[in-house]
Design a protein around this motif. Structure first.
Motif, short mmCIF file in Angstrom:
data_model
loop_
_atom_site.label_atom_id
_atom_site.label_comp_id
_atom_site.label_asym_id
_atom_site.label_seq_id
_atom_site.Cartn_x
_atom_site.Cartn_y
_atom_site.Cartn_z
N GLY A 39 0.79 -1.22 0.00
CA GLY A 39 0.00 0.00 0.00
C GLY A 39 0.82 1.28 0.00
O GLY A 39 0.26 2.37 0.13
N ASN A 40 2.14 1.16 -0.19
CA ASN A 40 3.03 2.32 -0.24
C ASN A 40 3.57 2.51 -1.65
O ASN A 40 3.60 1.58 -2.45
CB ASN A 40 4.20 2.13 0.73
N ASP A 98 -0.69 15.35 0.50
CA ASP A 98 -1.57 16.32 1.16
C ASP A 98 -0.90 17.69 1.25
O ASP A 98 -0.95 18.37 2.28
CB ASP A 98 -1.96 15.82 2.55
N PRO A 132 2.68 6.25 2.02
CA PRO A 132 1.48 5.45 1.80
C PRO A 132 0.52 6.09 0.81
O PRO A 132 0.51 7.31 0.63
CB PRO A 132 0.85 5.38 3.20
N LEU A 133 -0.25 5.25 0.15
CA LEU A 133 -1.28 5.73 -0.77
C LEU A 133 -2.50 6.15 0.03
O LEU A 133 -3.50 5.44 0.11
CB LEU A 133 -1.64 4.63 -1.78
N LYS A 134 -2.41 7.34 0.62
CA LYS A 134 -3.49 7.88 1.43
C LYS A 134 -3.60 9.37 1.16
O LYS A 134 -2.60 10.05 0.94
CB LYS A 134 -3.22 7.65 2.93
N GLY A 135 -4.84 9.87 1.19
CA GLY A 135 -5.05 11.29 0.97
C GLY A 135 -4.81 11.68 -0.48
O GLY A 135 -5.07 10.90 -1.41
N LYS A 136 -4.29 12.88 -0.71
CA LYS A 136 -4.04 13.38 -2.06
C LYS A 136 -2.55 13.43 -2.32
O LYS A 136 -1.80 14.10 -1.62
CB LYS A 136 -4.64 14.77 -2.23
N CYS A 168 -7.48 4.30 -6.08
CA CYS A 168 -7.30 5.76 -6.08
C CYS A 168 -7.90 6.38 -7.34
O CYS A 168 -7.86 5.79 -8.41
CB CYS A 168 -5.82 6.11 -6.01
N THR A 212 -5.99 10.55 -5.66
CA THR A 212 -6.78 10.76 -4.45
C THR A 212 -7.21 9.39 -3.95
O THR A 212 -7.96 8.67 -4.62
CB THR A 212 -8.01 11.64 -4.73
N CYS A 213 -6.73 9.04 -2.78
CA CYS A 213 -6.92 7.66 -2.27
C CYS A 213 -7.70 7.66 -0.95
O CYS A 213 -7.65 8.62 -0.19
CB CYS A 213 -5.57 7.00 -2.05
#
Length: 213
Positions: A39-40, A98, A132-136, A168, A212-213
């Motif tokens: 997930g990274n 982000d 990580p694939l989180k947020g923008k 995403c 965007t995830c």
């Protein structure tokens, strides 16, 4: 230029009268953002094809045996010069999470070929820390001095690969320069357009991939 290549814009900077904030070196690019199974972000893979004028100057500088081609040893030397000289410029790579800028590691090697009178460069960089694939997330390739224009011919030249990236939303953003100037007229001063070292605000003009995830 072999010894005066602390950055790829040396060709333009070598002539003072050309030290203006517009490109003199042109490259077409492809960027692949690779997501790992954890997930990274695993790495960013780059392919750059430089214009024939710049490529011909590189040929003259690195063709040590003057046979009008670049052999394996000469290409390896060129790749190492690029790997060293572009370190201070983060390999023209910009990554944000982000809104926060993220650094990338120095690539293990930069591979170079000389095909159809054009220099092609292949290399991969990894995030300096776990990303990580989180947020923008945003990913772009640009020269903040704007002496080198890096273009992505199609939106498909900016891609995200890996199962984790499938969740995403992907968008390729191509800013309109006139709109950017109009929206930022108070901050884009004469100093911005004439500073040969470039500024971080130049990324406003750069094509980028947004996840965007």
């Amino acid at each position: 230029m072999k010894h005066a290549l602390p950055l790829l814009t040396a060709l333009a900077l070598s002539v003072p009268s050309l030290a203006l904030a517009h490109p003199h070196i042109f490259a077409e690019a492809r960027l692949e953002v690779i997501a790992g199974d954890d997930g990274n972000i695993q790495e960013l893979r780059n392919v750059w094809r430089f214009d024939e004028v710049f490529s011909s100057s590189v040929l003259l500088d690195f063709d040590a045996n003057t046979d009008l081609k670049l052999d394996e040893k000469e290409l390896a030397e060129l790749g190492e010069v690029m790997r060293t000289s572009l370190a201070d410029f983060d390999y023209f790579t910009t990554v944000t999470a982000d809104g926060k800028s993220e650094k990338v590691q120095k690539p293990d090697v930069i591979h170079v070929s000389y095909d159809q009178n054009q220099v092609m460069v292949f290399f991969a960089v990894k995030p300096e820390k776990t990303l990580p694939l989180k947020g923008k997330l945003t990913f772009g390739i640009y020269d903040r001095s704007m002496y080198t224009a890096i273009d992505f011919p199609t939106d498909e030249d900016l891609v995200a690969q890996g199962k984790a990236a499938e969740a995403c939303k992907r968008e390729v953003v191509r800013p309109d320069p006139d709109e950017i100037i109009a929206e930022n007229s108070a901050t884009l001063t004469d100093a911005f357009f004439n500073d040969p070292t470039g500024t971080d605000m130049s990324k406003l003009f750069a094509t980028r991939l947004e996840l965007t995830c």
